[in-house]
Design a protein around this motif. Structure first.
Motif, PDB file in Angstrom:
ATOM      1  N   MET A   1       0.842  -1.177   0.000  1.00 12.22           N
ATOM      2  CA  MET A   1       0.000   0.000   0.000  1.00 12.22           C
ATOM      3  C   MET A   1       0.887   1.240   0.000  1.00 12.22           C
ATOM      4  N   GLN A   2       0.421   2.214  -0.734  1.00 12.35           N
ATOM      5  CA  GLN A   2       1.129   3.489  -0.789  1.00 12.35           C
ATOM      6  C   GLN A   2       0.242   4.578  -0.194  1.00 12.35           C
ATOM      7  N   GLN A   3       0.875   5.606   0.347  1.00 13.48           N
ATOM      8  CA  GLN A   3       0.152   6.790   0.795  1.00 13.48           C
ATOM      9  C   GLN A   3       0.017   7.722  -0.409  1.00 13.48           C
ATOM     10  N   LEU A   4      -1.155   8.296  -0.577  1.00 12.53           N
ATOM     11  CA  LEU A   4      -1.410   9.203  -1.694  1.00 12.53           C
ATOM     12  C   LEU A   4      -1.937  10.505  -1.114  1.00 12.53           C
ATOM     13  N   ASN A   5      -1.266  11.613  -1.408  1.00 11.68           N
ATOM     14  CA  ASN A   5      -1.761  12.873  -0.863  1.00 11.68           C
ATOM     15  C   ASN A   5      -2.897  13.404  -1.751  1.00 11.68           C
ATOM     16  N   PRO A   6      -3.740  14.251  -1.190  1.00  8.80           N
ATOM     17  CA  PRO A   6      -4.904  14.741  -1.922  1.00  8.80           C
ATOM     18  C   PRO A   6      -4.566  15.429  -3.248  1.00  8.80           C
ATOM     19  N   ASN A   7      -3.496  16.199  -3.287  1.00  7.54           N
ATOM     20  CA  ASN A   7      -3.136  16.869  -4.540  1.00  7.54           C
ATOM     21  C   ASN A   7      -2.771  15.868  -5.630  1.00  7.54           C
ATOM     22  N   ASP A   8      -2.084  14.790  -5.243  1.00  5.91           N
ATOM     23  CA  ASP A   8      -1.741  13.763  -6.224  1.00  5.91           C
ATOM     24  C   ASP A   8      -2.992  13.025  -6.709  1.00  5.91           C
ATOM     25  N   LEU A   9      -3.949  12.795  -5.813  1.00  6.07           N
ATOM     26  CA  LEU A   9      -5.206  12.172  -6.245  1.00  6.07           C
ATOM     27  C   LEU A   9      -5.945  13.109  -7.192  1.00  6.07           C
ATOM     28  N   ALA A  10      -6.004  14.380  -6.882  1.00  3.52           N
ATOM     29  CA  ALA A  10      -6.685  15.341  -7.763  1.00  3.52           C
ATOM     30  C   ALA A  10      -6.046  15.341  -9.151  1.00  3.52           C
ATOM     31  N   ALA A  11      -4.717  15.308  -9.205  1.00  2.16           N
ATOM     32  CA  ALA A  11      -4.018  15.275 -10.494  1.00  2.16           C
ATOM     33  C   ALA A  11      -4.320  13.980 -11.239  1.00  2.16           C
ATOM     34  N   TRP A  12      -4.363  12.873 -10.532  1.00  7.54           N
ATOM     35  CA  TRP A  12      -4.684  11.579 -11.143  1.00  7.54           C
ATOM     36  C   TRP A  12      -6.092  11.612 -11.737  1.00  7.54           C
ATOM     37  N   LEU A  13      -7.045  12.103 -10.977  1.00  6.49           N
ATOM     38  CA  LEU A  13      -8.434  12.147 -11.453  1.00  6.49           C
ATOM     39  C   LEU A  13      -8.596  13.079 -12.652  1.00  6.49           C
TER      40      LEU A  13
ATOM     41  N   LYS B   1      -8.735   5.689 -14.372  1.00  5.19           N
ATOM     42  CA  LYS B   1      -9.194   6.230 -13.095  1.00  5.19           C
ATOM     43  C   LYS B   1      -9.188   5.124 -12.034  1.00  5.19           C
ATOM     44  N   PRO B   2      -8.825   5.470 -10.810  1.00  6.18           N
ATOM     45  CA  PRO B   2      -8.846   4.475  -9.740  1.00  6.18           C
ATOM     46  C   PRO B   2     -10.256   4.262  -9.211  1.00  6.18           C
TER      47      PRO B   2
ATOM     48  N   PRO C   1      -6.541  -0.392  -9.666  1.00 10.59           N
ATOM     49  CA  PRO C   1      -5.973   0.567  -8.721  1.00 10.59           C
ATOM     50  C   PRO C   1      -7.097   1.117  -7.843  1.00 10.59           C
ATOM     51  N   THR C   2      -6.890   1.059  -6.538  1.00  7.18           N
ATOM     52  CA  THR C   2      -7.937   1.416  -5.587  1.00  7.18           C
ATOM     53  C   THR C   2      -7.396   2.397  -4.557  1.00  7.18           C
ATOM     54  N   VAL C   3      -8.086   3.529  -4.421  1.00  6.13           N
ATOM     55  CA  VAL C   3      -7.759   4.515  -3.403  1.00  6.13           C
ATOM     56  C   VAL C   3      -8.800   4.377  -2.301  1.00  6.13           C
ATOM     57  N   VAL C   4      -8.335   4.078  -1.092  1.00  5.47           N
ATOM     58  CA  VAL C   4      -9.235   3.901   0.044  1.00  5.47           C
ATOM     59  C   VAL C   4      -9.309   5.230   0.793  1.00  5.47           C
TER      60      VAL C   4
ATOM     61  N   ASN D   1      -6.087 -10.445   0.708  1.00  9.33           N
ATOM     62  CA  ASN D   1      -6.834 -10.634  -0.523  1.00  9.33           C
ATOM     63  C   ASN D   1      -6.047 -10.335  -1.782  1.00  9.33           C
ATOM     64  N   GLY D   2      -4.772 -10.108  -1.676  1.00  9.82           N
ATOM     65  CA  GLY D   2      -3.940  -9.951  -2.854  1.00  9.82           C
ATOM     66  C   GLY D   2      -4.144  -8.679  -3.652  1.00  9.82           C
ATOM     67  N   PHE D   3      -4.703  -7.656  -3.050  1.00  8.46           N
ATOM     68  CA  PHE D   3      -4.823  -6.376  -3.753  1.00  8.46           C
ATOM     69  C   PHE D   3      -3.419  -5.807  -3.923  1.00  8.46           C
ATOM     70  N   ALA D   4      -3.048  -5.491  -5.142  1.00  7.73           N
ATOM     71  CA  ALA D   4      -1.676  -5.082  -5.421  1.00  7.73           C
ATOM     72  C   ALA D   4      -1.519  -3.585  -5.662  1.00  7.73           C
ATOM     73  N   GLN D   5      -2.595  -2.888  -5.987  1.00  9.26           N
ATOM     74  CA  GLN D   5      -2.506  -1.466  -6.322  1.00  9.26           C
ATOM     75  C   GLN D   5      -3.377  -0.647  -5.374  1.00  9.26           C
ATOM     76  N   LEU D   6      -3.016  -0.677  -4.101  1.00 11.91           N
ATOM     77  CA  LEU D   6      -3.785   0.016  -3.080  1.00 11.91           C
ATOM     78  C   LEU D   6      -3.108   1.315  -2.668  1.00 11.91           C
ATOM     79  N   PHE D   7      -3.933   2.331  -2.477  1.00  6.50           N
ATOM     80  CA  PHE D   7      -3.465   3.641  -2.039  1.00  6.50           C
ATOM     81  C   PHE D   7      -4.362   4.105  -0.910  1.00  6.50           C
ATOM     82  N   ASN D   8      -3.759   4.652   0.132  1.00  7.58           N
ATOM     83  CA  ASN D   8      -4.505   5.261   1.220  1.00  7.58           C
ATOM     84  C   ASN D   8      -4.499   6.766   0.991  1.00  7.58           C
ATOM     85  N   LEU D   9      -5.674   7.383   0.998  1.00  5.75           N
ATOM     86  CA  LEU D   9      -5.728   8.837   0.871  1.00  5.75           C
ATOM     87  C   LEU D   9      -5.275   9.442   2.197  1.00  5.75           C
ATOM     88  N   ALA D  10      -4.037   9.910   2.227  1.00  6.33           N
ATOM     89  CA  ALA D  10      -3.447  10.468   3.447  1.00  6.33           C
ATOM     90  C   ALA D  10      -4.249  11.685   3.902  1.00  6.33           C
ATOM     91  N   GLY D  11      -4.703  11.632   5.135  1.00  5.49           N
ATOM     92  CA  GLY D  11      -5.475  12.753   5.680  1.00  5.49           C
ATOM     93  C   GLY D  11      -6.949  12.706   5.345  1.00  5.49           C
TER      94      GLY D  11
END
Length: 108
Positions: free
Chosen positions: A1-13, A20-21, A60-63, A82-92
């Motif tokens: 799992m990776q930490q994803l900051n809100p600005n990076d999620l906004a850029a991804w979207l 899209k995740p 790819p899933t952002v929780v 469960n073998g999820f390989a592309q998980l991101f936690n929305l930091a904050g």
């Protein structure tokens, strides 16, 4: 799992060249009624063990949660069990989204 900051999620979207995740929001229903990002998949944290088959472990899933702690725990559960390989936690969580990306986003 990776930490994803809100600005990076906004850029991804906003990036039409990237797939899209899945935005997995694990908050309670009353919290979703207060505010939510567009296009979320809502499964409350306590329902994840019995509803995890609704999720694609290859996508790819952002929780997401309010401050990033419940989402972190759910992402760890999905990754370990469960073998999820592309998980991101929305930091904050959505609180950080409101602080960093969208000041008009409702707070609670």
């Amino acid at each position: 799992m990776q930490q994803l900051n809100p600005n990076d999620l906004a850029a991804w979207l906003a990036d039409d060249s990237r797939a899209k995740p899945v935005l997995l929001d694990v908050r309670e229903s009353w919290e979703i009624a207060q505010c939510q990002l567009p296009g979320i998949t809502h499964i409350p944290m306590n329902e994840i063990p019995v509803r995890q088959q609704e999720l694609d472990p290859d996508a790819p899933t952002v929780v997401i949660c309010h401050h990033g702690m419940r989402s972190y725990q759910v992402a760890m559960f999905l990754e370990r069990n469960n073998g999820f390989a592309q998980l991101f936690n929305l930091a904050g969580g959505v609180a950080a989204w409101a602080d960093q990306v969208d000041p008009a986003f409702p707070r609670y």
